[in-house]
Design a protein around this motif. Sequence first.
Motif, PDB file in Angstrom:
ATOM      1  N   ARG B 581       3.087  57.933   7.221  1.00  0.00           N
ATOM      2  CA  ARG B 581       2.857  57.943   5.827  1.00  0.00           C
ATOM      3  C   ARG B 581       2.708  56.413   5.662  1.00  0.00           C
ATOM      4  O   ARG B 581       3.372  55.405   5.537  1.00  0.00           O
ATOM      5  CB  ARG B 581       4.481  58.246   5.144  1.00  0.00           C
ATOM      6  CG  ARG B 581       5.073  59.500   5.596  1.00  0.00           C
ATOM      7  CD  ARG B 581       6.638  59.427   5.341  1.00  0.00           C
ATOM      8  NE  ARG B 581       6.661  59.640   3.956  1.00  0.00           N
ATOM      9  CZ  ARG B 581       7.896  58.977   3.394  1.00  0.00           C
ATOM     10  NH1 ARG B 581       8.834  58.227   4.117  1.00  0.00           N
ATOM     11  NH2 ARG B 581       8.153  59.253   2.037  1.00  0.00           N
ATOM     12  N   PRO B 583       1.501  54.327   3.281  1.00  0.00           N
ATOM     13  CA  PRO B 583       2.006  53.262   2.269  1.00  0.00           C
ATOM     14  C   PRO B 583       3.365  52.551   2.837  1.00  0.00           C
ATOM     15  O   PRO B 583       3.459  51.369   2.600  1.00  0.00           O
ATOM     16  CB  PRO B 583       2.167  54.083   1.121  1.00  0.00           C
ATOM     17  CG  PRO B 583       1.566  55.167   1.268  1.00  0.00           C
ATOM     18  CD  PRO B 583       1.558  55.663   2.604  1.00  0.00           C
ATOM     19  N   TYR B 584       4.215  53.424   3.674  1.00  0.00           N
ATOM     20  CA  TYR B 584       5.407  52.818   4.152  1.00  0.00           C
ATOM     21  C   TYR B 584       5.211  51.881   5.298  1.00  0.00           C
ATOM     22  O   TYR B 584       6.022  51.378   5.728  1.00  0.00           O
ATOM     23  CB  TYR B 584       6.476  54.031   4.349  1.00  0.00           C
ATOM     24  CG  TYR B 584       6.653  54.808   2.947  1.00  0.00           C
ATOM     25  CD1 TYR B 584       7.197  54.260   1.882  1.00  0.00           C
ATOM     26  CD2 TYR B 584       5.630  55.961   2.705  1.00  0.00           C
ATOM     27  CE1 TYR B 584       7.471  55.137   0.748  1.00  0.00           C
ATOM     28  CE2 TYR B 584       5.908  56.674   1.688  1.00  0.00           C
ATOM     29  CZ  TYR B 584       6.768  56.194   0.744  1.00  0.00           C
ATOM     30  OH  TYR B 584       6.797  56.928  -0.346  1.00  0.00           O
ATOM     31  N   THR B 586       4.729  49.168   7.850  1.00  0.00           N
ATOM     32  CA  THR B 586       4.253  47.795   7.853  1.00  0.00           C
ATOM     33  C   THR B 586       3.659  47.449   9.233  1.00  0.00           C
ATOM     34  O   THR B 586       3.382  46.142   9.483  1.00  0.00           O
ATOM     35  CB  THR B 586       5.591  47.009   7.417  1.00  0.00           C
ATOM     36  OG1 THR B 586       6.335  47.371   8.852  1.00  0.00           O
ATOM     37  CG2 THR B 586       6.266  47.575   6.356  1.00  0.00           C
ATOM     38  N   GLY B 587       3.411  48.303  10.085  1.00  0.00           N
ATOM     39  CA  GLY B 587       2.699  47.899  11.360  1.00  0.00           C
ATOM     40  C   GLY B 587       3.570  47.067  12.202  1.00  0.00           C
ATOM     41  O   GLY B 587       3.318  46.308  13.093  1.00  0.00           O
ATOM     42  N   CYS B 588       4.839  47.465  12.192  1.00  0.00           N
ATOM     43  CA  CYS B 588       5.659  46.682  13.145  1.00  0.00           C
ATOM     44  C   CYS B 588       5.671  46.969  14.605  1.00  0.00           C
ATOM     45  O   CYS B 588       6.423  46.284  15.291  1.00  0.00           O
ATOM     46  CB  CYS B 588       7.469  46.818  12.468  1.00  0.00           C
ATOM     47  SG  CYS B 588       7.870  48.294  12.998  1.00  0.00           S
ATOM     48  N   GLU B 589       5.187  48.347  14.934  1.00  0.00           N
ATOM     49  CA  GLU B 589       4.889  48.565  16.243  1.00  0.00           C
ATOM     50  C   GLU B 589       6.037  49.073  16.775  1.00  0.00           C
ATOM     51  O   GLU B 589       6.008  49.252  18.106  1.00  0.00           O
ATOM     52  CB  GLU B 589       4.170  47.469  17.054  1.00  0.00           C
ATOM     53  CG  GLU B 589       2.702  47.302  17.011  1.00  0.00           C
ATOM     54  CD  GLU B 589       2.201  46.489  17.992  1.00  0.00           C
ATOM     55  OE1 GLU B 589       2.828  45.448  18.451  1.00  0.00           O
ATOM     56  OE2 GLU B 589       1.052  46.769  18.189  1.00  0.00           O
ATOM     57  N   MET B 590       7.265  49.343  16.325  1.00  0.00           N
ATOM     58  CA  MET B 590       8.290  49.773  16.986  1.00  0.00           C
ATOM     59  C   MET B 590       8.076  51.302  17.521  1.00  0.00           C
ATOM     60  O   MET B 590       8.390  51.664  18.780  1.00  0.00           O
ATOM     61  CB  MET B 590       9.490  49.939  15.986  1.00  0.00           C
ATOM     62  CG  MET B 590      10.274  48.836  15.792  1.00  0.00           C
ATOM     63  SD  MET B 590      11.892  48.857  15.087  1.00  0.00           S
ATOM     64  CE  MET B 590      12.198  47.306  14.512  1.00  0.00           C
ATOM     65  N   ASP B 593       5.935  51.094  20.780  1.00  0.00           N
ATOM     66  CA  ASP B 593       6.926  51.003  21.900  1.00  0.00           C
ATOM     67  C   ASP B 593       7.743  52.211  22.162  1.00  0.00           C
ATOM     68  O   ASP B 593       8.045  52.634  23.570  1.00  0.00           O
ATOM     69  CB  ASP B 593       7.966  49.766  21.674  1.00  0.00           C
ATOM     70  CG  ASP B 593       7.013  48.357  21.621  1.00  0.00           C
ATOM     71  OD1 ASP B 593       6.040  48.221  22.228  1.00  0.00           O
ATOM     72  OD2 ASP B 593       7.518  47.373  20.737  1.00  0.00           O
ATOM     73  N   ALA B 594       8.055  52.773  21.437  1.00  0.00           N
ATOM     74  CA  ALA B 594       8.986  53.872  21.627  1.00  0.00           C
ATOM     75  C   ALA B 594       8.412  55.139  22.320  1.00  0.00           C
ATOM     76  O   ALA B 594       8.995  55.842  22.753  1.00  0.00           O
ATOM     77  CB  ALA B 594       9.927  54.370  20.519  1.00  0.00           C
ATOM     78  N   VAL B 623      13.024  55.525  15.202  1.00  0.00           N
ATOM     79  CA  VAL B 623      13.061  54.149  15.442  1.00  0.00           C
ATOM     80  C   VAL B 623      12.509  53.518  14.147  1.00  0.00           C
ATOM     81  O   VAL B 623      12.820  52.433  13.948  1.00  0.00           O
ATOM     82  CB  VAL B 623      12.325  53.353  16.524  1.00  0.00           C
ATOM     83  CG1 VAL B 623      13.102  54.102  17.909  1.00  0.00           C
ATOM     84  CG2 VAL B 623      11.038  53.809  16.612  1.00  0.00           C
ATOM     85  N   VAL B 625      12.658  52.228  11.184  1.00  0.00           N
ATOM     86  CA  VAL B 625      13.572  51.901   9.790  1.00  0.00           C
ATOM     87  C   VAL B 625      12.896  51.936   8.571  1.00  0.00           C
ATOM     88  O   VAL B 625      13.750  51.950   7.539  1.00  0.00           O
ATOM     89  CB  VAL B 625      13.929  50.520   9.888  1.00  0.00           C
ATOM     90  CG1 VAL B 625      14.865  50.507  11.456  1.00  0.00           C
ATOM     91  CG2 VAL B 625      12.899  49.252   9.851  1.00  0.00           C
ATOM     92  N   ARG B 626      11.643  52.047   8.482  1.00  0.00           N
ATOM     93  CA  ARG B 626      11.072  52.339   7.086  1.00  0.00           C
ATOM     94  C   ARG B 626      10.622  53.754   6.856  1.00  0.00           C
ATOM     95  O   ARG B 626      10.260  53.924   5.772  1.00  0.00           O
ATOM     96  CB  ARG B 626       9.656  51.544   6.950  1.00  0.00           C
ATOM     97  CG  ARG B 626      10.154  50.123   6.825  1.00  0.00           C
ATOM     98  CD  ARG B 626       8.907  49.201   7.308  1.00  0.00           C
ATOM     99  NE  ARG B 626       9.048  48.541   8.496  1.00  0.00           N
ATOM    100  CZ  ARG B 626       9.793  47.641   8.833  1.00  0.00           C
ATOM    101  NH1 ARG B 626      10.745  47.026   8.006  1.00  0.00           N
ATOM    102  NH2 ARG B 626      10.200  47.312  10.098  1.00  0.00           N
ATOM    103  N   GLN B 636      11.194  64.391   6.703  1.00  0.00           N
ATOM    104  CA  GLN B 636      12.554  63.804   5.984  1.00  0.00           C
ATOM    105  C   GLN B 636      13.144  64.550   5.102  1.00  0.00           C
ATOM    106  O   GLN B 636      14.265  64.929   5.044  1.00  0.00           O
ATOM    107  CB  GLN B 636      12.337  62.455   5.441  1.00  0.00           C
ATOM    108  CG  GLN B 636      12.176  61.228   6.306  1.00  0.00           C
ATOM    109  CD  GLN B 636      12.502  60.265   5.279  1.00  0.00           C
ATOM    110  OE1 GLN B 636      13.574  59.983   4.930  1.00  0.00           O
ATOM    111  NE2 GLN B 636      11.430  59.350   5.072  1.00  0.00           N
TER     112      GLN B 636
END
Lengths: 363, 648
Positions: B581, B583-584, B586-590, B593-594, B623, B625-626, B636
């Motif tokens: 999705r 817009p949500y 943030t590109g944290c890459e979690m 990795d997962a 993983v 969180v967003r 969801q």
Amino acid sequence: MVNVEEIRDYAAGLLEKGEVKSVLGFRRGSASAFAEPCTITNVGEAASLVWDPTCLNNLALYLVKDRKQQAVSKTPDTRPVGIVAKGCDSRAIGVLLQENYFKREDVVVIGVSCEGTGVVDPRKLSAKLKGRTASRVTFAVQGSTSVAGGRTPGATDGADGINVSVYGDETETVIPAREVLADRCLECRAAAPALNDVVFGNTVEARDFNEPFHAAKEAERLSEDERWATWERHFDRCLRCFACRAVCPMCYCPECVVDSTTFVVTLGTSAEEKANRIRWCERSANTSESAVYHLTRAIHLAGRCIDCGECERVCPVNIPLRLLNTKLEKEAFEMFEYQAGHDIEQASLLSSFRDEDPNSFIR
Amino acid sequence: MTKRTGVFVCHCGKNIAATVDVKKVAQELAKDDGVVFSEDYVYMCSDPGQTAVIDAIKDNNLNGMVISCCSPTLHEKTFRDASELGDLNAFQCEIANIREQCAWVHKDMEVATEKALKITRASVRRVQHNQALEPIGVPVTRRAMVVGAGIAGIQAALDLTDAGLDVVLVEKQATIGGNMLKLSETFPTLDCSQCILSPKMVSVSKNSKITLMTESEVESISGFVGNFKVKIKKKAEFVDPELCKLCDDCTPVCPVAVPNEYDVGLTNRRAIHIPFAQAIPASFTLDEEACLGLNPVVCGKCEEVCDVGAIDYDKKPTVTEEDIGAIIVSTGFDLYGMEHMGEFGGGRYPDVLDGLQFERLCSASGATEGHIMRPSDHKVPKEIVFIQCSGSRDPENHCAYCSKICCMYTAKHATLYKHHVPDGQAYIFYIDIRSGGKGYEEFVQRSMENDGVIYLRGRVSRVYEKDGKLRVMGVDTLAGRNVEIDADMVVLAQAMEPSKGTAEIAKILKIARDKDGFLAEAHPKLKPVESVTAGIYLAGAAQGPKDIPETVSQAGAAASKVIALLSKDQLAHSPMVAKVRDPYCTGCEMCVDACPYDAITLVDGKASVNEVLCEGCGSCVGVCVRAAIDVKNVTQLQIHEMISAIMA
């Protein structure tokens, strides 16, 4: 001892050479002794920067705000930002870098070591002063000449070696550091900013206050029932003002699980999605909804919280929020040897799996 | 669109109906919003059951349906196919598992019915938000890899090439053949193991469609069914097999002696050696770990004497990448370590042997050239004790499972012993005789009747050395007395365990293992040669203890599965994949990795899913969180709906 002139000179240098668009730091506040965060954009303002035990805020929050502003600006100013950072603040920057929230070259970290002390807890200080207002709080080293008043303060707590002097109402009070320092500073494991472009002050690591996770360990002594009763009472008192979320540099999600106002609608949002907003948790304050909010927030901060203690500091009803986060920080450390913000290259706790992780059911 | 959902509740004979009031479930659900059809039937998966489903879709113009029955691993495909036949998109059909997750684990009908109702209702709420999806077509590489070249791997590789497929056969050891190579004769026909195996080994070496890679191991794998990329690491080839002319000039000069794996440690070999005379590939090989240092200054003797210059100490390990469509894992077994059997003198007395060591003593190619004698003093043992279930069927101390082949090979050992030592006496301690198999029971009976083997039903408590003999303290539970035998030799029928490295290869290939460490099949009855990962199949003792005929059958079965898979032009990949999705994010890459399938990359600062690689496992969803990533048809919103239905 940190010489504030060095910080001022360095900040002025960065601005003068145009290496940064602004520097995030602290200046004297308009009320009482406490410093306030500031953004300086020209060399002249550098002289207003201060450094003392009242520099409480985690300024990494403003890096997040800058990034959010850039995202919505038509002409974003993408030049780097300088930031004055304590040990904990630098870890916050570390986590944000680990999560690619901005790039390393977007930030110049002006590290300042807490040198074995830290920042004061305003509540502890105000209790000590019994209603009087502090007009100035400075570091004072036992046996040396006081930096502030030119007087040698009397040492009241030889064990700490470092005291905090308080001036107010024309009188001076010397209080042992361990009595007024914030809890997190008493338990701090890394007072010097590991991630930095420059560090001022001595990189003292060891200190003689509390063991790491002291507060969490103390809380764990209670029985499960007692703990639940305690937290139920705390959650019941929560006003749902969301100050904890607003002050947290890690709470940068575009949409928060509790919000119904920040729902992002784009071309890709289906009619069904619009019609069926999910409400995992209601916004209004009642015990169970507040519990869901705080527990969700704690889980979302597992492996990300760097223990700056800002959430607890800003809580208007004194909920010991830091306990929730340090409990998870402790689990992450003890089970997975993971310390948030210590290594920006490592995969984040939530998303990484190692063979030696305690998970006997995975083969 | 108005929801028109159908609900079909299966009795599964009495499997579900005995514990769940299926009629009530159907009646209650009929009242739910959007449910326009709700019925129960005794066997939903039967032809009349499926026909009823197809008719109901058409008659009621359904746009979603829930089959409330057994696990989706069994019949999800059945009902999705039926759904398509009724002109309803397959992915508008969901299974509510009220058998394994409800009827089978409860006794009280009232609460089980309540739970079945909730499970079904949750699925109804979910399916009402399902999207119609189409399978993703992916191309196929018509090439297979077989890992482990024992009898299972050899058979599978030969069967695959018979179907015209190219095969990469990877073997860790210096020769192919595996454990079967070490056997002397095979039960129940007593034909020579090498005589039946070596022709197959030669076929492998002569087969142009097989790329044989010995002393090689799979290093990593990426890709997916039909399109794997496999990195294979081959140890440095210090002896060039093309140049080596098998003159054996090198071994006499080698100063190093280490235990010989082929003789299970009964003899020694040199650092430079040929595993055994008929090894494939037929070449000497240099054991890097045993060699004094691969340095002419340190030793270099073998290089000096090699006339043809086949030896080169400067060779380095190589890593090659192969494109592979499907994989058969046949990494075999090892015997449970003798060091665990202290009470039987295992690993302590030289004349206490394990089954494979005894095979080497009986074998004409073994150290004694087929004469059975004690390793300690080379005397012929006149009394010999075989202990079955050594390390097997002992959940407290050793392996919980039955190793399946020990009853038979112990009977074979006793028979062979009598053939070699006609005046000797063999005793066998056993718990049960498990001789299921063609000609097996007759074989055991012959060993008793013709060869006078004495079977003692009971366990041995201890074996210790006394006056040059091995005193075996046991019990005969049928006669109800203790038994003491002064034996010359004791043979332990050690449990089979997955070969060393099974855990590692399972991890590399991302296939599961069972509680005993054997490779796990996808379904114990219906998918016995499939691993849990699509495109990877299992053969032989790596999957569980089994004998040669069973291993060969399984190898053939695995090969036929691969042949069927690779005969298609395109493979259908499940469209239930992750979707970001934007817009949500943030590109944290979690999620990057997962993801266990390396299906997610960051594109312009946002996560992006390669739908072909994605298996829809949902690790990324967990993983994030967003909440910026969902799996299609498990969004969801759907999870929220399901929880709401259950909590209501």
